[in-house]
Design an enzyme around this catalytic site. Structure first.
Site, PDB file in Angstrom:
ATOM      1  N   CYS A  16       0.798  -1.225   0.000  1.00 43.68           N
ATOM      2  CA  CYS A  16       0.000   0.000   0.000  1.00 43.68           C
ATOM      3  C   CYS A  16       0.827   1.271   0.000  1.00 43.68           C
ATOM      4  CB  CYS A  16      -0.915   0.006   1.227  1.00 43.68           C
ATOM      5  SG  CYS A  16      -2.086  -1.365   1.198  1.00 43.68           S
ATOM      6  N   ASP A  17       0.211   2.326  -0.503  1.00 45.28           N
ATOM      7  CA  ASP A  17       0.801   3.658  -0.445  1.00 45.28           C
ATOM      8  C   ASP A  17       0.376   4.321   0.873  1.00 45.28           C
ATOM      9  OD1 ASP A  17      -1.847   4.540  -0.774  1.00 45.28           O
ATOM     10  OD2 ASP A  17      -1.571   5.097  -2.869  1.00 45.28           O
TER      11      ASP A  17
END
Length: 152
Positions: A16-17
Site C-alpha cells: 500500500c501507499d
C-alpha cells in the site's frame, strides 16, 4: 470456473501507499504471481523448473490495466487469470481482480513471449516457438479440461 485460474491474495502493508490503498504497480507484480501459480496449479508444470531446468522464460512484452475501485490494506482479493490468445511464441493473458465481495476492482492484460534462456543456444534471449507439450497443456486449460493431456 472453466479456463480460469484464481490467485488469492491478502493485501498487506507493504502493498500500500500512504493512503492505505494498493500502490498501482503492485498489481503488475500480482499479475505475474498469478501467472507463476497458474503454471503449477493450472498446467501441472513447475515455473521454476521451466526457467532453471528447461531454460524457458516468459517475460511480459506488453502489459496494461484499467482501475475501477481501490483495494485497501487488510482486504482479501482474487486475481483471475484467463488465456485470451495463444500464438506461436506468445501467450495473451487477461486478468480480472475482484474483492471478496465480488466487486470488480480492475482488469488487466499481458502478452508474454516464450524466451530461450540457454546461454549456449544461438537463440539465447530471443523468442522461440512454444514447446508442443506446453501448448497442449494450455489448450486443455483453455477448454476447461485437465491441463495434463491423457497421453502424457
Amino acid at each position: 470456473m472453466r479456463g480460469v485460474h484464481i490467485h488469492r491474495v491478502d493485501v498487506r502493508f507493504g502493498d500500500c501507499d500512504p493512503a492505505g490503498i494498493v500502490y498501482f504497480p503492485r498489481f503488475f507484480h500480482l499479475f505475474h504471481e498469478a501467472m507463476e501459480t497458474w503454471f503449477s496449479a493450472g498446467l501441472g508444470l513447475s515455473y521454476a523448473q521451466l526457467i532453471l531446468g528447461r531454460k524457458l522464460g516468459f517475460p511480459a512484452v506488453h502489459t496494461e490495466a484499467d482501475f475501477n475501485a481501490p483495494c485497501a490494506l487488510g482486504e482479501a482479493i482474487a486475481v483471475e487469470l484467463r488465456v485470451a490468445r495463444l500464438g506461436r511464441s506468445s501467450i495473451g493473458l487477461e486478468y480480472v481482480v475482484r474483492g471478496v465481495d465480488g466487486v470488480l476492482r480492475l482488469t488487466g492484460a499481458s502478452t508474454c513471449v516464450v524466451m530461450d534462456l540457454d546461454p549456449a543456444s544461438p537463440s539465447f534471449r530471443r523468442a522461440v516457438a512454444m514447446p508442443e507439450e506446453l501448448r497442449a497443456r494450455i489448450e486443455h486449460f483453455m477448454a476447461g479440461e485437465s491441463a495434463v493431456p491423457e497421453d502424457s
